[in-house]
Every structure is written in C-alpha cells, then in structure tokens.
Design a protein around this motif. Sequence first.
Motif, PDB file in Angstrom:
ATOM      1  N   TYR A  91       6.339   0.524  -8.620  1.00  0.00           N
ATOM      2  CA  TYR A  91       5.834  -0.165  -9.806  1.00  0.00           C
ATOM      3  C   TYR A  91       6.867  -0.195 -10.939  1.00  0.00           C
ATOM      4  CZ  TYR A  91       2.640  -1.232 -13.712  1.00  0.00           C
ATOM      5  OH  TYR A  91       2.031  -1.798 -14.809  1.00  0.00           O
ATOM      6  N   THR A  92       7.661   0.856 -11.076  1.00  0.00           N
ATOM      7  CA  THR A  92       8.644   0.920 -12.155  1.00  0.00           C
ATOM      8  C   THR A  92      10.056   0.593 -11.664  1.00  0.00           C
ATOM      9  OG1 THR A  92       8.913   3.305 -11.785  1.00  0.00           O
ATOM     10  CG2 THR A  92       7.304   2.621 -13.456  1.00  0.00           C
ATOM     11  N   LYS A  93      10.157   0.095 -10.446  1.00  0.00           N
ATOM     12  CA  LYS A  93      11.467  -0.228  -9.867  1.00  0.00           C
ATOM     13  C   LYS A  93      11.892  -1.646 -10.246  1.00  0.00           C
ATOM     14  CE  LYS A  93      13.819   0.392  -5.404  1.00  0.00           C
ATOM     15  NZ  LYS A  93      13.619   0.751  -3.980  1.00  0.00           N
ATOM     16  N   ARG A  94      13.196  -1.892 -10.309  1.00  0.00           N
ATOM     17  CA  ARG A  94      13.683  -3.229 -10.610  1.00  0.00           C
ATOM     18  C   ARG A  94      13.286  -4.203  -9.516  1.00  0.00           C
ATOM     19  NH1 ARG A  94      19.994  -2.943 -12.219  1.00  0.00           N
ATOM     20  NH2 ARG A  94      19.928  -4.679 -10.744  1.00  0.00           N
ATOM     21  N   LEU A  95      12.961  -5.435  -9.924  1.00  0.00           N
ATOM     22  CA  LEU A  95      12.528  -6.443  -8.956  1.00  0.00           C
ATOM     23  C   LEU A  95      13.573  -6.671  -7.873  1.00  0.00           C
ATOM     24  CD1 LEU A  95      10.814  -9.314 -11.009  1.00  0.00           C
ATOM     25  CD2 LEU A  95       9.746  -7.806  -9.331  1.00  0.00           C
ATOM     26  N   ASP A  96      14.840  -6.765  -8.276  1.00  0.00           N
ATOM     27  CA  ASP A  96      15.875  -7.075  -7.297  1.00  0.00           C
ATOM     28  C   ASP A  96      16.222  -5.895  -6.391  1.00  0.00           C
ATOM     29  OD1 ASP A  96      17.092  -5.547  -9.190  1.00  0.00           O
ATOM     30  OD2 ASP A  96      18.760  -6.910  -9.577  1.00  0.00           O
ATOM     31  N   LYS A  97      15.594  -4.750  -6.612  1.00  0.00           N
ATOM     32  CA  LYS A  97      15.845  -3.583  -5.776  1.00  0.00           C
ATOM     33  C   LYS A  97      14.690  -3.277  -4.824  1.00  0.00           C
ATOM     34  CE  LYS A  97      19.846  -2.627  -7.637  1.00  0.00           C
ATOM     35  NZ  LYS A  97      21.099  -2.774  -6.858  1.00  0.00           N
ATOM     36  N   ILE A  98      13.614  -4.050  -4.910  1.00  0.00           N
ATOM     37  CA  ILE A  98      12.451  -3.821  -4.039  1.00  0.00           C
ATOM     38  C   ILE A  98      12.661  -4.564  -2.729  1.00  0.00           C
ATOM     39  CG2 ILE A  98       9.952  -4.093  -3.797  1.00  0.00           C
ATOM     40  CD1 ILE A  98       9.792  -4.068  -6.864  1.00  0.00           C
ATOM     41  N   SER A  99      12.621  -3.842  -1.639  1.00  0.00           N
ATOM     42  CA  SER A  99      12.905  -4.425  -0.320  1.00  0.00           C
ATOM     43  C   SER A  99      11.641  -4.543   0.523  1.00  0.00           C
ATOM     44  CB  SER A  99      13.911  -3.546   0.424  1.00  0.00           C
ATOM     45  OG  SER A  99      13.329  -2.285   0.744  1.00  0.00           O
ATOM     46  N   ALA A 100      11.781  -5.253   1.633  1.00  0.00           N
ATOM     47  CA  ALA A 100      10.668  -5.370   2.577  1.00  0.00           C
ATOM     48  C   ALA A 100      10.298  -4.001   3.133  1.00  0.00           C
ATOM     49  CB  ALA A 100      11.046  -6.329   3.712  1.00  0.00           C
ATOM     50  N   ASN A 101      11.288  -3.124   3.288  1.00  0.00           N
ATOM     51  CA  ASN A 101      11.008  -1.766   3.766  1.00  0.00           C
ATOM     52  C   ASN A 101      10.156  -0.992   2.757  1.00  0.00           C
ATOM     53  OD1 ASN A 101      12.327  -1.988   6.203  1.00  0.00           O
ATOM     54  ND2 ASN A 101      14.263  -1.179   5.435  1.00  0.00           N
ATOM     55  N   ASP A 102      10.420  -1.210   1.464  1.00  0.00           N
ATOM     56  CA  ASP A 102       9.604  -0.558   0.435  1.00  0.00           C
ATOM     57  C   ASP A 102       8.146  -0.986   0.562  1.00  0.00           C
ATOM     58  OD1 ASP A 102      11.745   0.782  -0.758  1.00  0.00           O
ATOM     59  OD2 ASP A 102      12.239  -0.942  -2.024  1.00  0.00           O
ATOM     60  N   VAL A 103       7.946  -2.280   0.758  1.00  0.00           N
ATOM     61  CA  VAL A 103       6.589  -2.812   0.858  1.00  0.00           C
ATOM     62  C   VAL A 103       5.909  -2.314   2.127  1.00  0.00           C
ATOM     63  CG1 VAL A 103       5.175  -4.900   0.965  1.00  0.00           C
ATOM     64  CG2 VAL A 103       7.218  -4.864  -0.469  1.00  0.00           C
ATOM     65  N   GLN A 104       6.661  -2.297   3.232  1.00  0.00           N
ATOM     66  CA  GLN A 104       6.082  -1.826   4.489  1.00  0.00           C
ATOM     67  C   GLN A 104       5.680  -0.358   4.396  1.00  0.00           C
ATOM     68  OE1 GLN A 104       5.713  -3.924   7.608  1.00  0.00           O
ATOM     69  NE2 GLN A 104       4.182  -2.308   7.487  1.00  0.00           N
ATOM     70  N   ALA A 105       6.495   0.446   3.731  1.00  0.00           N
ATOM     71  CA  ALA A 105       6.162   1.864   3.557  1.00  0.00           C
ATOM     72  C   ALA A 105       4.907   2.025   2.703  1.00  0.00           C
ATOM     73  CB  ALA A 105       7.336   2.596   2.910  1.00  0.00           C
ATOM     74  N   TRP A 106       4.758   1.182   1.696  1.00  0.00           N
ATOM     75  CA  TRP A 106       3.553   1.203   0.853  1.00  0.00           C
ATOM     76  C   TRP A 106       2.312   0.859   1.674  1.00  0.00           C
ATOM     77  CZ3 TRP A 106       1.371  -3.686  -1.234  1.00  0.00           C
ATOM     78  CH2 TRP A 106       0.230  -3.457  -2.030  1.00  0.00           C
ATOM     79  N   VAL A 107       2.413  -0.184   2.506  1.00  0.00           N
ATOM     80  CA  VAL A 107       1.292  -0.572   3.369  1.00  0.00           C
ATOM     81  C   VAL A 107       0.927   0.578   4.300  1.00  0.00           C
ATOM     82  CG1 VAL A 107       0.579  -2.109   5.249  1.00  0.00           C
ATOM     83  CG2 VAL A 107       1.747  -3.049   3.250  1.00  0.00           C
ATOM     84  N   LYS A 108       1.947   1.206   4.877  1.00  0.00           N
ATOM     85  CA  LYS A 108       1.707   2.330   5.789  1.00  0.00           C
ATOM     86  C   LYS A 108       0.992   3.470   5.071  1.00  0.00           C
ATOM     87  CE  LYS A 108       2.319   4.759   9.595  1.00  0.00           C
ATOM     88  NZ  LYS A 108       1.703   4.389  10.890  1.00  0.00           N
ATOM     89  N   SER A 109       1.398   3.743   3.824  1.00  0.00           N
ATOM     90  CA  SER A 109       0.792   4.849   3.083  1.00  0.00           C
ATOM     91  C   SER A 109      -0.683   4.616   2.808  1.00  0.00           C
ATOM     92  CB  SER A 109       1.535   5.064   1.759  1.00  0.00           C
ATOM     93  OG  SER A 109       1.303   3.998   0.846  1.00  0.00           O
ATOM     94  N   MET A 110      -1.075   3.347   2.682  1.00  0.00           N
ATOM     95  CA  MET A 110      -2.480   3.045   2.408  1.00  0.00           C
ATOM     96  C   MET A 110      -3.380   3.292   3.607  1.00  0.00           C
ATOM     97  SD  MET A 110      -2.543  -0.290  -0.117  1.00  0.00           S
ATOM     98  CE  MET A 110      -1.422  -1.340   0.824  1.00  0.00           C
ATOM     99  N   THR A 111      -2.794   3.392   4.792  1.00  0.00           N
ATOM    100  CA  THR A 111      -3.599   3.666   5.990  1.00  0.00           C
ATOM    101  C   THR A 111      -3.859   5.162   6.175  1.00  0.00           C
ATOM    102  OG1 THR A 111      -1.697   3.881   7.495  1.00  0.00           O
ATOM    103  CG2 THR A 111      -2.542   1.656   7.096  1.00  0.00           C
ATOM    104  N   LYS A 112      -3.243   5.996   5.326  1.00  0.00           N
ATOM    105  CA  LYS A 112      -3.331   7.442   5.464  1.00  0.00           C
ATOM    106  C   LYS A 112      -4.155   8.054   4.327  1.00  0.00           C
ATOM    107  CE  LYS A 112      -0.394   7.360   8.921  1.00  0.00           C
ATOM    108  NZ  LYS A 112      -0.843   7.673  10.305  1.00  0.00           N
ATOM    109  N   PRO A 113      -4.776   9.209   4.570  1.00  0.00           N
ATOM    110  CA  PRO A 113      -5.462   9.917   3.472  1.00  0.00           C
ATOM    111  C   PRO A 113      -4.441  10.467   2.489  1.00  0.00           C
ATOM    112  CG  PRO A 113      -5.453  11.246   5.461  1.00  0.00           C
ATOM    113  CD  PRO A 113      -4.917   9.901   5.857  1.00  0.00           C
TER     114      PRO A 113
END
Length: 376
Positions: A91-113
């Motif tokens: 959320y506080t990261k620069r737009l040009d530094k956010i990667s597809a891997n960052d997003v995929q890791a976020w999605v993965k984290s939402m599947t976990k407690p």
Amino acid sequence: MASIQKRPNGKWRARYRDVEDREHARHFDRKIDAQNWLDEETVKVRTGTWVEPKAGRITLEEWFTEWSAIQVWEHGTYLAAEQAVTSTPFYTKRLDKISANDVQAWVKSMTKPNDRRKTGLAASTIKTRHNYMHMCFIAARKAGKIGTVPTADVTLPRLARGGSTMLIPTPEQVRQVLGVSDPYFKMFIELCAFAGLRLGEAAGLQVSDIDFLKRTVSVNRQVQGATNKDARPKEPKYGSRRTIHVSEKLIGLISAHIAEYGIREDERGQWLLVNGKNLFQRGSAGHYWREAREQCGMDDFTLHDLRHFFASGLIASGCDVVTVQHALGHSTPSITLNTYSHLWPNADDKTRSAGTALMDSVFASADSVRTGTGSA
C-alpha cells in the motif's frame, strides 16, 4: 532516435526520445549497461508501455487517494475499494516498484489464516478485492503512471463448482435462527429471507414502501454506514430500485410487527425498523444477527446469505432469470446468472426429468415398468 556515446570523463551516455520527442539520457560506467538500459527503454516506446520515469514514483496510497476522489461511487463502494487497497502489503510502495509477484503473493496470503482471522478468505472475496486493485492499476496505466498492469496475469483461487462459494441456509436453519433472534429484530431477518432485501435495504424500509392490499414491498432507499454516526439513507444501488411481489404471509408478519411495536416517524418518513433512536446500519444489524446465529451454530452465515436463501427459493419454484433479476434488484440478467447459475437445473437435469416424464406417459406406475404380462 537512440544513441550511445563515450564522454570525456569515461562514462557512457545513452540517449533516446520518447513518444513526445523529449530526450532522456543516463550515464553508465560500462557500455553494456548503457546498451541494456537503452534497449529496455526503446522497446517500451515502441510497444506503448513507456511512461515518464518520474510519473510512477508516487505511492499506491497517494494514487488511490487521487483516483478514488474522482470516481462516481456510492459510499459503500468506496469503502469496499479502500478495504481492498489498504489490505495489500504494498500500500505504501511506489507504483513503479509494484510487480506481478507482489500481487500474486498478496493473493496467496489471502487464502491463509492470519492473526485476525481463523481461515483464509473465500475465493469470491479474494476475486472482489483483486477486481478493485485491477481497476486501480488500469486507471494508473491510462493516466501514464505505470507502463504495465501488475494485476493482469495473476492467478486467483478457483471458485467452487458453478462459480460460487455462497452459503445458503436450509429452511430448518432459517426457522431456528428466527426462533432465537431478538423478537424485534426478527422482522429484519424475515425481510432478508422472504423478500431478498439487502441489509441496507431492510434498514431503509418505510411503511409507505409497503402496499398491504397489493402485497408488495418497494425498495426506494438503503441505509449506508457502519456506525450510528455515519449511517444515512441513500438511493438504492444502481438498478436496485424495485417492487417485490411478496407472500401474503410476509405482509401478515409486517402487519403484526407494526401492531406490536409501532413505527418511528421523523422528518424523513415512517420507519418500519429502528435501533432505539437510530436507524439500523451494518454494525448494529450485524450485532443482532451474530447474537442470533451463535445460538444455533450458524457462525459461518451472514445476513446476506438470507438473500441467497430467497433467491434459491425462487429458482426452485421455477422462476426464470428475469423474474429473479427483478426480485433481487440486479441491474442486468447476467449478474443474476453469474451469481446463481449453479442453482438452475442444467441440461443433464432437464434430460433426466424429460426422460422420467416420457416414461410416466407410457407406464401407469413405476411398478409396471418391470411387470410382465405373464409367463410363456
């Protein structure tokens, strides 16, 4: 036009011009590094993914504030989008530094407690949050903040068969939760279960919205907000203003509720349901609902699941898509199908039913199917 030149100080200067013919240059110690950078930048220019280098230096938080401020959203939509964006670890990261891997890791984290929830989020919830993030990044791409959309090729958890992970209470469960609920709040539950009202729609119902002779309930407003301080009546969701033809029994329950508890009148109208001196909102209605469901082991169910219960009843009774769409206040039939297609009989069910009907037309009874006319 692109070029690399060695400077008098021994540095290598790489230069190129962007789509607006503005020159950009960087200096490198090694020629190979200058060439690699120049190749990357010129490919971006040719493929249309180039952006002004300084444009993406704002954070996601800053961009969301700027972008959301110009959206024509209801307050509830804004809150849902804000929840999705602020739930990301970038959320506080620069737009040009956010990667597809960052997003995929976020999605993965939402599947976990985690420390705030015992289980992962439902696949449908993860999809909704991803959709808001995807809209945010697409807007950033169109605004020239980023060259690529990091949410574009992310793998999401698969939805259950039929595209839905919804919970639908059984008639027995609805009967149980009505039996243990606060007597006054019981009417709220009945409106959700037997008229398919959303939480905010039930909270915003006025006596003038009920036609006791024609047996209809009209949705003309909804209450938005999660606390008494920010709760306020608003226009219904787009396409949700509607008139629902309800059971005569529900009209009877509404009449009995008014006779027993009366109504609350203010300058805005005569409210069917209130929480003391305040209108019901997500916080207070959720409180009464949780108190009731915990007494009959329905901890996984929400008030919105009662709306699914209503929809499933309409479909089981043979109502078509358009009828269900109008009753639920969906803006298009496709929304209804996307949500409830798994509840309608599919081709296999229809084939099986047709075969049964065909056999019933030939045989007088099930016993006669294997009954012979006698032995040889």
